[in-house]
Design an enzyme around this catalytic site. Structure first.
Site, PDB file in Angstrom:
ATOM      1  N   SER A 228      29.464 -50.128   2.055  1.00  0.00           N
ATOM      2  CA  SER A 228      30.421 -49.391   1.250  1.00  0.00           C
ATOM      3  C   SER A 228      31.696 -50.202   1.077  1.00  0.00           C
ATOM      4  O   SER A 228      32.147 -50.876   2.001  1.00  0.00           O
ATOM      5  CB  SER A 228      30.723 -48.065   1.955  1.00  0.00           C
ATOM      6  OG  SER A 228      31.845 -47.470   1.342  1.00  0.00           O
TER       7      SER A 228
ATOM      8  N   THR B 117      25.360 -47.123 -16.804  1.00  0.00           N
ATOM      9  CA  THR B 117      26.142 -48.308 -17.150  1.00  0.00           C
ATOM     10  C   THR B 117      26.821 -48.864 -15.913  1.00  0.00           C
ATOM     11  O   THR B 117      27.436 -48.133 -15.144  1.00  0.00           O
ATOM     12  CB  THR B 117      27.198 -47.935 -18.211  1.00  0.00           C
ATOM     13  OG1 THR B 117      26.506 -47.424 -19.345  1.00  0.00           O
ATOM     14  CG2 THR B 117      28.014 -49.147 -18.609  1.00  0.00           C
TER      15      THR B 117
ATOM     16  N   ASN C  64      30.102 -44.275  13.536  1.00  0.00           N
ATOM     17  CA  ASN C  64      31.416 -44.098  12.940  1.00  0.00           C
ATOM     18  C   ASN C  64      32.401 -43.370  13.832  1.00  0.00           C
ATOM     19  O   ASN C  64      33.603 -43.497  13.659  1.00  0.00           O
ATOM     20  CB  ASN C  64      31.265 -43.351  11.605  1.00  0.00           C
ATOM     21  CG  ASN C  64      30.469 -42.084  11.762  1.00  0.00           C
ATOM     22  OD1 ASN C  64      29.430 -42.063  12.415  1.00  0.00           O
ATOM     23  ND2 ASN C  64      30.948 -41.008  11.179  1.00  0.00           N
TER      24      ASN C  64
ATOM     25  N   GLN D 118      29.754 -49.004   8.754  1.00  0.00           N
ATOM     26  CA  GLN D 118      30.834 -49.286   9.717  1.00  0.00           C
ATOM     27  C   GLN D 118      30.697 -50.661  10.357  1.00  0.00           C
ATOM     28  O   GLN D 118      31.622 -51.144  11.001  1.00  0.00           O
ATOM     29  CB  GLN D 118      30.848 -48.213  10.819  1.00  0.00           C
ATOM     30  CG  GLN D 118      31.174 -46.811  10.345  1.00  0.00           C
ATOM     31  CD  GLN D 118      32.621 -46.648   9.893  1.00  0.00           C
ATOM     32  OE1 GLN D 118      33.459 -47.521  10.084  1.00  0.00           O
ATOM     33  NE2 GLN D 118      32.910 -45.506   9.270  1.00  0.00           N
TER      34      GLN D 118
ATOM     35  N   THR E 266      27.363 -42.991   0.768  1.00  0.00           N
ATOM     36  CA  THR E 266      26.553 -41.785   0.603  1.00  0.00           C
ATOM     37  C   THR E 266      25.436 -42.019  -0.396  1.00  0.00           C
ATOM     38  O   THR E 266      24.274 -41.682  -0.153  1.00  0.00           O
ATOM     39  CB  THR E 266      27.449 -40.609   0.151  1.00  0.00           C
ATOM     40  OG1 THR E 266      28.391 -40.351   1.197  1.00  0.00           O
ATOM     41  CG2 THR E 266      26.633 -39.368  -0.106  1.00  0.00           C
TER      42      THR E 266
ATOM     43  N   CYS F  98      34.157 -37.198   7.300  1.00  0.00           N
ATOM     44  CA  CYS F  98      33.119 -36.492   6.560  1.00  0.00           C
ATOM     45  C   CYS F  98      32.650 -35.232   7.266  1.00  0.00           C
ATOM     46  O   CYS F  98      31.912 -34.449   6.702  1.00  0.00           O
ATOM     47  CB  CYS F  98      31.933 -37.401   6.298  1.00  0.00           C
ATOM     48  SG  CYS F  98      32.390 -38.791   5.281  1.00  0.00           S
TER      49      CYS F  98
ATOM     50  N   HIS G 150      34.922 -49.168   0.273  1.00  0.00           N
ATOM     51  CA  HIS G 150      36.247 -48.708   0.691  1.00  0.00           C
ATOM     52  C   HIS G 150      36.466 -48.788   2.200  1.00  0.00           C
ATOM     53  O   HIS G 150      37.563 -48.545   2.686  1.00  0.00           O
ATOM     54  CB  HIS G 150      36.533 -47.300   0.150  1.00  0.00           C
ATOM     55  CG  HIS G 150      35.856 -46.188   0.898  1.00  0.00           C
ATOM     56  ND1 HIS G 150      36.535 -45.348   1.739  1.00  0.00           N
ATOM     57  CD2 HIS G 150      34.576 -45.797   0.918  1.00  0.00           C
ATOM     58  CE1 HIS G 150      35.683 -44.465   2.243  1.00  0.00           C
ATOM     59  NE2 HIS G 150      34.487 -44.722   1.762  1.00  0.00           N
TER      60      HIS G 150
END
Lengths: 379, 400
Positions: free
Chosen positions: A198, A236, A149, A178, A70, A322, A200
């Site tokens: 991404s 950071t 997706n 994906q 995202t 989502c 995950h």
């Protein structure tokens, strides 16, 4: 447990978790601190970046660590839009994008941008020619996903890249969340200026990601501050996240090399068996990505099937996680031209390299039973 | 179909007389070394040129590696097919349609194998016709084509080559001996190293480190710069000299205006000693005329007094902008401008002499015995090797 919702998220790889833990506890200094400890963590950050760059075959300074898909998509789209709006306010995307692209574009409308949402065919694939035709003098960005997706359909990124190359003033962003690790696309000399990944989705951790930004691509940053990540993404650095992301990336690329054929076999097996079930229509085309299989159990409420399978410790999903809280039909299936009966009964099975054929067999038996049970109850 | 060869042309080297074999063998070794990570590739020599056999490796990746090897004038991707008209047609079509930014092309056939039944002129037309009738975006232009498709019909096979990609030129690294590069971490010295390498010089580096005044990051920066240079040659040995004590002594005991000059003389003395130990015959620096205080004719004259080793100064006549341009092209600039203190920036005299004088310097130096400190620095020198191959083991490897 049979987990078949890998396009929503994957189970973190134990060695990725170990890296995260070790970095968090042993290399916790701020990489921007000038003391020696900071120097050491900075070195680790650089090495992670270099490894990511090597794996993706791009330059080290073209890698920006983000918090995931995202953020990557929003940074790319809004960043290009805000930076280059003086030259034009037209953006091209498709009707089947992930909400982080679709809604980001939608939000830009309030700032006076004009968005062209391109249609797709029944296989969920858009025509490169349509992209070419949609380009106008004031077009500044094309944003397309690589692998859908919900459907697993593969977009003609290579062709669009060639088109983008002919228009050096516009930028081409690819959402490869994906696709990475399943369907390779080269970035170098591809015409792609930005590409989102991404963590995950590839057995890394939530809150980790990479945005590839080709050299000479100027973005207006979403986050200002300490100028970390070449000024594109201040804050950071999440060193443990970045390191674990790169490890996940390396592992998935290795698995892709060795196991992609096996994944295609399982995928074909699943599609063929589903086609043999009464009342089931497979929505995913044969030339789609191997890990996403979408099908409709006509006349059966998808949510009920999900829960019936869940009782047996089998986890699949309806549409994308989502957008699953929105009721009714899948926007993606509707965009493919499927009728309402089919677009409101879509189910998605998403595989990983950990998925076995035995698990698929059990899943098939269970879903057949569930569908029959549902129909009996309704009669 | 795929490109299966890379054709390599060497330019300047071809002018060499009897020594040519040495140069070519070295170039072949250098290419082989660079392509280690593509285990199936083979480097073959035939009359006047070299071929890399790709054996299934991605052509662009191998090409990218070869582009950075000194001694190569130009490169082209090539397809090898049997001496058969249809096979040649197919390969020519592949070469044309797989090129970017091409609208106008030209076919040039060379028939070295006179047994081939179709003549060169006729073959030109056959291929041109085939390409035009099977595509619709291209036209023929024999004067200024975007792409010249060269077809060489040889005895053993036919080679079809496409674009001519310019190489870096120069001489193969290792054919002109070894030099010790004084590598500071600034913009100039990596560029000087690159230019020396271009003349076939193999580089070792020397760096003066003054902990705790200069940090690990400053040292790492120098390693990173050296690593960037390995792209154009092979591994680089870096001699890291512990310079703190000597530097402090200089700045404590020597007159302020002369400290910089004396420091540089010390560096050169140490460099000469390291060179002697390593059988290196020259020293390379990033010196330039007129950039900073130490870079005047007087200063160079005074500093150079302490060694009779040749000092290569590839940048001596360049403008800063020219140097920066090269630094950007070889990708060292971004690293060079990182703001870490190095041994030349920590102790800076308020007003360094821009016109130092030899006699005075010798007089100042004779008031103090630096011999032991120089000896200590040389003996304490640590050798680090950065390689052009993928980094071997690192402490972070298990994390990534």
């Amino acid at each position: 447990m049979i987990y078949l919702d890998n396009s929503a998220t994957t189970k973190p790889d134990p060695s990725v978790l170990k890296s995260f833990e070790k970095v968090s506890s042993q290399y916790f200094a701020n990489p921007s601190s000038i003391h020696q400890f900071g120097g050491e963590t900075e070195k680790l950050l650089k090495q992670a970046k270099k490894q990511a760059a090597d794996i993706l075959n791009v330059g080290t300074d073209e890698i920006v660590f983000t918090s995931g898909g995202t953020e990557g998509n929003n940074t790319a789209i809004k960043g290009i839009a805000l930076e280059h709006q003086g030259r034009g306010k037209h953006i091209i995307t498709s009707e089947i994008e992930h909400p982080s692209v679709y809604d980001a574009c939608q939000s830009l409308k309030t700032l006076g941008f004009e968005i062209t949402y391109l249609p797709v065919n029944q296989n969920g694939v858009l025509a490169a020619r349509d992209v070419e035709n949609a380009i106008r003098p004031d077009t500044i960005l094309i944003s397309l996903m690589h692998v859908n997706n919900e459907l697993g359909s593969i977009q003609p990124i290579k062709e669009v890249g060639e088109i983008a190359k002919q228009h050096p003033k516009l930028f081409f962003h690819v959402d490869d969340v994906q696709g990475i690790g399943k369907v390779p696309i080269p970035l170098k000399n591809s015409g792609i200026d930005l590409c989102t990944f991404s963590g995950h989705k590839i057995h890394g951790l939530k809150g980790t990601g990479i945005l590839y930004i080709a050299n000479r691509t100027k973005l207006f940053p979403l986050l200002h501050g300490g100028n970390q990540e070449q000024g594109i993404r201040s804050g950071t650095e999440n060193l443990a996240g970045a390191v674990s992301m790169v490890k996940a990336l390396r592992l998935i690329k290795e698995r892709e090399k060795k196991e992609i054929n096996r994944l295609y076999e399982i995928s074909d097996y699943l599609k063929n068996e589903l086609r043999n079930l009464a009342g089931v229509e497979v929505n995913t085309a044969d030339d789609a990505a191997p890990h996403i299989i979408n099908f409709s159990a006509l006349g059966v409420k998808p949510e009920v099937i999900i829960h019936m399978l869940g009782e047996q410790d089998i986890f699949i999903s309806t549409k994308s996680a989502c957008s699953s809280k929105q009721k009714d039909e899948s926007k993606v299936l509707a965009a493919c031209g499927f009728n309402k009966g089919r677009s409101t009964s879509g189910l998605r099975v998403s595989l990983s390299y950990q998925t076995t054929k035995d698990e698929i067999t059990v899943f098939l038996q269970t879903i057949e039973k569930a569908i029959n049970q549902f129909k009996e109850a309704m009669e | 179909m795929q490109y299966d060869h890379i054709l390599i042309r060497y330019g300047e080297m071809a002018l060499k007389g009897k020594n040519i074999k040495k140069f070519i063998t070295r170039l072949q070794e250098n290419i082989q070394h660079k392509l280690k990570e593509f285990p199936n590739t083979k480097v073959k020599r035939t009359q006047g040129r070299m071929f890399v056999l790709l054996n299934g490796h991605e052509p662009d990746q191998v090409l990218d590696k070869c582009k950075n090897i000194f001694g190569i004038q130009s490169l082209s991707l090539a397809i090898k097919v049997e001496n058969d008209v249809d096979a040649i047609k197919g390969a020519a079509l592949y070469a044309l349609t797989n090129s970017v930014d091409v609208r106008q092309f030209k076919v040039t056939v060379k028939r070295i194998n006179k047994d081939f039944p179709v003549g060169s002129q006729e073959m030109n037309q056959v291929l041109g016709g085939h390409l035009l009738s099977n595509t619709d975006r291209y036209t023929v232009d024999v004067h200024q084509p975007d792409m010249e498709i060269k077809v060489e019909i040889r005895a053993e096979a036919t080679y079809i080559t496409s674009h001519v990609i310019p190489g870096l030129g120069g001489l193969p690294v290792g054919t002109s001996g070894k030099s010790l590069l004084m590598l500071s971490g600034g913009i100039d010295s990596p560029v000087a190293g690159y230019l020396a390498m271009k003349r076939g010089v193999q580089i070792e580096a020397i760096h003066f480190h003054s902990p705790p005044f200069t940090s690990e990051r400053a040292k790492q920066k120098v390693f990173d710069l050296a690593e960037k240079l390995t792209k154009y040659g092979s591994s680089i040995k870096i001699h890291v000299v512990p310079f703190t004590k000597l530097q402090q002594e200089i700045f404590r005991e020597m007159p302020d205006g002369y400290a910089m000059t004396i420091m540089r003389r010390m560096m050169l003395r140490i460099s000469e000693k390291i060179s002697e130990k390593e059988s290196i015959l020259s020293i390379t620096t990033g010196e330039n005329l007129g950039q900073v205080a130490s870079q005047t004719m007087e200063s160079m004259n005074t500093i150079n007094e302490v060694t009779n080793y040749p000092i290569l100064r590839p940048l001596i006549t360049m403008d800063k902008q020219e140097i920066i341009k090269i630094a950007q092209a070889i990708n060292t600039y971004e690293t060079s401008i990182l703001p870490y203190e190095d041994c030349c920036t920590i102790f800076v005299p308020k007003s360094p002499k821009t016109k130092p004088n030899r006699e005075k310097v010798n007089q100042f130096e004779s008031n103090n015995d630096f011999t032991d400190l120089i000896e200590e620095a040389v003996n304490g020198t640590e050798v680090v090797k950065v390689t052009d191959q993928r980094e071997a083991a690192s402490v972070f490897d298990d994390l990534l």
